[in-house]
Design a protein around this motif. Structure first.
Motif, PDB file in Angstrom:
ATOM      1  N   LYS A 182       0.817  -1.216   0.000  1.00  0.00           N
ATOM      2  CA  LYS A 182       0.000   0.000   0.000  1.00  0.00           C
ATOM      3  C   LYS A 182       0.849   1.264   0.000  1.00  0.00           C
ATOM      4  CE  LYS A 182      -4.443  -1.434   1.883  1.00  0.00           C
ATOM      5  NZ  LYS A 182      -5.473  -1.145   2.903  1.00  0.00           N
ATOM      6  N   GLU A 183       1.884   1.274   0.805  1.00  0.00           N
ATOM      7  CA  GLU A 183       2.704   2.477   0.922  1.00  0.00           C
ATOM      8  C   GLU A 183       3.390   2.828  -0.391  1.00  0.00           C
ATOM      9  OE1 GLU A 183       6.539   4.210   3.464  1.00  0.00           O
ATOM     10  OE2 GLU A 183       5.648   2.270   3.976  1.00  0.00           O
ATOM     11  N   ASN A 184       3.911   1.808  -1.082  1.00  0.00           N
ATOM     12  CA  ASN A 184       4.738   2.070  -2.264  1.00  0.00           C
ATOM     13  C   ASN A 184       4.015   1.916  -3.600  1.00  0.00           C
ATOM     14  OD1 ASN A 184       7.572   2.351  -1.024  1.00  0.00           O
ATOM     15  ND2 ASN A 184       6.817   0.459  -0.103  1.00  0.00           N
ATOM     16  N   ALA A 185       3.002   1.068  -3.647  1.00  0.00           N
ATOM     17  CA  ALA A 185       2.368   0.781  -4.940  1.00  0.00           C
ATOM     18  C   ALA A 185       0.888   1.142  -4.979  1.00  0.00           C
ATOM     19  CB  ALA A 185       2.538  -0.700  -5.287  1.00  0.00           C
ATOM     20  N   VAL A 186       0.365   1.709  -3.896  1.00  0.00           N
ATOM     21  CA  VAL A 186      -1.042   2.117  -3.890  1.00  0.00           C
ATOM     22  C   VAL A 186      -1.163   3.573  -3.438  1.00  0.00           C
ATOM     23  CG1 VAL A 186      -3.367   1.648  -3.042  1.00  0.00           C
ATOM     24  CG2 VAL A 186      -1.776  -0.256  -3.411  1.00  0.00           C
ATOM     25  N   ASP A 187      -0.901   3.841  -2.172  1.00  0.00           N
ATOM     26  CA  ASP A 187      -1.124   5.177  -1.618  1.00  0.00           C
ATOM     27  C   ASP A 187      -0.254   6.251  -2.276  1.00  0.00           C
ATOM     28  OD1 ASP A 187      -3.007   4.161   0.147  1.00  0.00           O
ATOM     29  OD2 ASP A 187      -1.523   3.759   1.707  1.00  0.00           O
ATOM     30  N   GLY A 188       1.041   5.961  -2.426  1.00  0.00           N
ATOM     31  CA  GLY A 188       1.940   6.936  -3.042  1.00  0.00           C
ATOM     32  C   GLY A 188       1.555   7.257  -4.478  1.00  0.00           C
ATOM     33  N   PRO A 189       1.399   6.237  -5.345  1.00  0.00           N
ATOM     34  CA  PRO A 189       0.998   6.496  -6.721  1.00  0.00           C
ATOM     35  C   PRO A 189      -0.355   7.197  -6.841  1.00  0.00           C
ATOM     36  CG  PRO A 189       1.967   4.324  -6.558  1.00  0.00           C
ATOM     37  CD  PRO A 189       1.832   4.841  -5.153  1.00  0.00           C
ATOM     38  N   ILE A 190      -1.327   6.815  -5.998  1.00  0.00           N
ATOM     39  CA  ILE A 190      -2.637   7.473  -6.062  1.00  0.00           C
ATOM     40  C   ILE A 190      -2.508   8.962  -5.747  1.00  0.00           C
ATOM     41  CG2 ILE A 190      -4.832   7.708  -4.822  1.00  0.00           C
ATOM     42  CD1 ILE A 190      -5.060   4.710  -4.795  1.00  0.00           C
ATOM     43  N   LYS A 191      -1.724   9.289  -4.732  1.00  0.00           N
ATOM     44  CA  LYS A 191      -1.530  10.696  -4.375  1.00  0.00           C
ATOM     45  C   LYS A 191      -0.909  11.472  -5.535  1.00  0.00           C
ATOM     46  CE  LYS A 191       0.642  13.688  -0.911  1.00  0.00           C
ATOM     47  NZ  LYS A 191       1.484  13.736   0.316  1.00  0.00           N
ATOM     48  N   GLU A 192       0.082  10.870  -6.195  1.00  0.00           N
ATOM     49  CA  GLU A 192       0.732  11.550  -7.310  1.00  0.00           C
ATOM     50  C   GLU A 192      -0.210  11.682  -8.503  1.00  0.00           C
ATOM     51  OE1 GLU A 192       5.107  11.552  -9.246  1.00  0.00           O
ATOM     52  OE2 GLU A 192       4.092   9.608  -9.328  1.00  0.00           O
ATOM     53  N   ILE A 193      -0.936  10.621  -8.808  1.00  0.00           N
ATOM     54  CA  ILE A 193      -1.885  10.651  -9.924  1.00  0.00           C
ATOM     55  C   ILE A 193      -2.959  11.710  -9.691  1.00  0.00           C
ATOM     56  CG2 ILE A 193      -3.733   9.342 -11.061  1.00  0.00           C
ATOM     57  CD1 ILE A 193      -1.926   6.838 -10.658  1.00  0.00           C
ATOM     58  N   ASN A 194      -3.494  11.762  -8.477  1.00  0.00           N
ATOM     59  CA  ASN A 194      -4.548  12.734  -8.168  1.00  0.00           C
ATOM     60  C   ASN A 194      -4.052  14.166  -8.252  1.00  0.00           C
ATOM     61  OD1 ASN A 194      -6.273  10.609  -7.737  1.00  0.00           O
ATOM     62  ND2 ASN A 194      -6.249  10.741  -5.516  1.00  0.00           N
ATOM     63  N   GLN A 195      -2.786  14.372  -7.948  1.00  0.00           N
ATOM     64  CA  GLN A 195      -2.222  15.717  -7.985  1.00  0.00           C
ATOM     65  C   GLN A 195      -1.843  16.168  -9.387  1.00  0.00           C
ATOM     66  OE1 GLN A 195       1.109  15.435  -5.268  1.00  0.00           O
ATOM     67  NE2 GLN A 195      -0.113  16.030  -3.482  1.00  0.00           N
ATOM     68  N   LYS A 196      -1.402  15.221 -10.227  1.00  0.00           N
ATOM     69  CA  LYS A 196      -0.740  15.613 -11.463  1.00  0.00           C
ATOM     70  C   LYS A 196      -1.450  15.235 -12.764  1.00  0.00           C
ATOM     71  CE  LYS A 196       3.860  15.327  -9.311  1.00  0.00           C
ATOM     72  NZ  LYS A 196       5.193  14.690  -9.362  1.00  0.00           N
ATOM     73  N   THR A 197      -2.537  14.470 -12.702  1.00  0.00           N
ATOM     74  CA  THR A 197      -3.157  14.014 -13.954  1.00  0.00           C
ATOM     75  C   THR A 197      -4.613  14.448 -14.072  1.00  0.00           C
ATOM     76  OG1 THR A 197      -4.039  11.867 -13.210  1.00  0.00           O
ATOM     77  CG2 THR A 197      -1.693  11.959 -13.739  1.00  0.00           C
ATOM     78  N   ASP A 198      -5.260  13.930 -15.106  1.00  0.00           N
ATOM     79  CA  ASP A 198      -6.633  14.314 -15.433  1.00  0.00           C
ATOM     80  C   ASP A 198      -7.682  13.466 -14.723  1.00  0.00           C
ATOM     81  OD1 ASP A 198      -5.727  12.093 -16.869  1.00  0.00           O
ATOM     82  OD2 ASP A 198      -7.165  12.408 -18.490  1.00  0.00           O
ATOM     83  N   ILE A 199      -7.284  12.548 -13.839  1.00  0.00           N
ATOM     84  CA  ILE A 199      -8.236  11.691 -13.141  1.00  0.00           C
ATOM     85  C   ILE A 199      -8.001  11.719 -11.637  1.00  0.00           C
ATOM     86  CG2 ILE A 199      -8.638  10.113 -15.075  1.00  0.00           C
ATOM     87  CD1 ILE A 199      -6.628   8.190 -13.790  1.00  0.00           C
ATOM     88  N   LYS A 200      -9.019  11.262 -10.899  1.00  0.00           N
ATOM     89  CA  LYS A 200      -8.904  11.137  -9.445  1.00  0.00           C
ATOM     90  C   LYS A 200      -9.249   9.706  -9.061  1.00  0.00           C
ATOM     91  CE  LYS A 200     -10.498  12.995  -5.038  1.00  0.00           C
ATOM     92  NZ  LYS A 200     -11.361  14.006  -4.354  1.00  0.00           N
ATOM     93  N   ILE A 201      -8.407   9.093  -8.244  1.00  0.00           N
ATOM     94  CA  ILE A 201      -8.592   7.704  -7.832  1.00  0.00           C
ATOM     95  C   ILE A 201      -8.785   7.627  -6.319  1.00  0.00           C
ATOM     96  CG2 ILE A 201      -7.602   5.379  -7.820  1.00  0.00           C
ATOM     97  CD1 ILE A 201      -5.790   6.218 -10.107  1.00  0.00           C
ATOM     98  N   THR A 202      -9.740   6.827  -5.897  1.00  0.00           N
ATOM     99  CA  THR A 202      -9.888   6.459  -4.488  1.00  0.00           C
ATOM    100  C   THR A 202     -10.006   4.935  -4.443  1.00  0.00           C
ATOM    101  OG1 THR A 202     -12.309   6.701  -4.592  1.00  0.00           O
ATOM    102  CG2 THR A 202     -11.034   8.602  -3.823  1.00  0.00           C
ATOM    103  N   TYR A 203      -9.851   4.336  -3.260  1.00  0.00           N
ATOM    104  CA  TYR A 203      -9.971   2.885  -3.192  1.00  0.00           C
ATOM    105  C   TYR A 203     -10.498   2.438  -1.832  1.00  0.00           C
ATOM    106  CZ  TYR A 203      -5.759   2.217  -0.282  1.00  0.00           C
ATOM    107  OH  TYR A 203      -4.858   2.221   0.744  1.00  0.00           O
ATOM    108  N   GLU A 204     -11.031   1.226  -1.810  1.00  0.00           N
ATOM    109  CA  GLU A 204     -11.510   0.594  -0.586  1.00  0.00           C
ATOM    110  C   GLU A 204     -10.983  -0.832  -0.538  1.00  0.00           C
ATOM    111  OE1 GLU A 204     -15.732   0.744  -0.583  1.00  0.00           O
ATOM    112  OE2 GLU A 204     -15.834   2.921  -0.212  1.00  0.00           O
ATOM    113  N   ASN A 205     -10.812  -1.337   0.664  1.00  0.00           N
ATOM    114  CA  ASN A 205     -10.364  -2.720   0.833  1.00  0.00           C
ATOM    115  C   ASN A 205     -11.488  -3.700   0.550  1.00  0.00           C
ATOM    116  OD1 ASN A 205      -7.797  -1.908   1.739  1.00  0.00           O
ATOM    117  ND2 ASN A 205      -8.518  -1.742   3.857  1.00  0.00           N
TER     118      ASN A 205
END
Length: 263
Positions: free
Chosen positions: A137-160
């Motif tokens: 989660k730290e390296n392949a989920v939460d970090g990438p999602i934060k970067e994608i949401n800040q820098k791209t044209d889409i917003k991602i959220t997730y649930e377990n």
């Protein structure tokens, strides 16, 4: 495919030496990456992305497998609305951001996707240390999602996804960020009272795939149909005056512009 370090450096805004090192690192990772697809017999087939990569002075040459080239061509033909913005791609710096962005863009029209943890690890090619969910989660989920949401044209959220108290998978929600095309907002507002005139064959060919892949229109499309079936259906609907009037806002949103009025 041949990529020059000078061109990559110019697009990325970095120096040429750094660009070459980053390109070489990326190609080495691609040499180890595979993807799985279901063949005509329904069997899972695993394929490498690259069969050969050549590092020369100032450029890198990458040779994709035949399956990859074919699938990319089909994907591009059937999904012309799913295009990546160059600025978005170049802004993603974390190791797994581009992989997650790719997954999200494929599912943007459906509103998201779900994967087991094992499927997600396999898709991203994570190391064994990511068997621990906190590392994953730290390296392949939460970090990438934060970067994608800040820098791209889409917003991602997730649930377990849980079985009892154990997390077994993840459900991602993908939404497009609202955009305003230069000059388009004013143009559309100035023409709110105009009806869209009959479309030409060329316009229908252009807007049918765009509309089929435009998520806000999804609830108006026939349910249980593939994207290609919806596109075929739209080729007929876009000839109908009432349909054009009903879905004018959707057509304006995907790029339709009114012809200039004669003075």
């Amino acid at each position: 495919m041949e990529v020059a370090s000078s061109e990559f450096a110019k697009l990325s805004g970095i120096d040429r030496n750094s660009a070459y090192k980053q390109m070489k690192s990326a190609s080495k990772k691609l040499m180890k990456r595979t993807f799985i697809y279901e063949d005509k017999d329904g069997d899972d087939t695993e394929v490498q992305w690259l069969i050969r990569s050549k590092y020369a002075d100032g450029y890198i040459s990458m040779h994709f497998t035949d399956e990859v080239i074919y699938l990319l061509q089909v994907f591009d033909k059937l999904n012309p609305y799913t295009k990546y913005l160059k600025e978005d791609i170049l802004n993603l710096k974390l190791t797994y951001s581009l992989d997650l962005y790719h997954l999200a863009k494929k599912s943007e029209g459906k509103g998201g996707f779900s994967m087991t943890l094992d499927q997600y690890r396999q898709e991203l090619g994570t190391p064994k240390s990511y068997e621990r969910i906190n590392n994953l989660k730290e390296n392949a989920v939460d970090g990438p999602i934060k970067e994608i949401n800040q820098k791209t044209d889409i917003k991602i959220t997730y649930e377990n996804i849980k079985r009892g108290r154990t997390v077994t998978g993840l459900t991602f929600t993908v939404k497009a960020k609202p955009t305003k095309k230069k000059g388009q907002e004013g143009l559309n507002q100035n023409n709110e009272d105009r009806d869209i005139p009959p479309l030409t064959v060329k316009q229908i060919d252009r807007f049918a795939p765009l509309l089929a892949n435009y998520s806000p229109f999804g609830s108006y499309a026939p349910s249980g149909k593939s994207t290609q079936e919806v596109i075929s259906w739209l080729h007929t609907q876009l000839r109908d005056e009432a349909f054009l009037k009903t879905h004018k806002k959707h057509l304006l949103a995907i790029g339709y512009t009114f012809p200039k009025q004669k003075s």
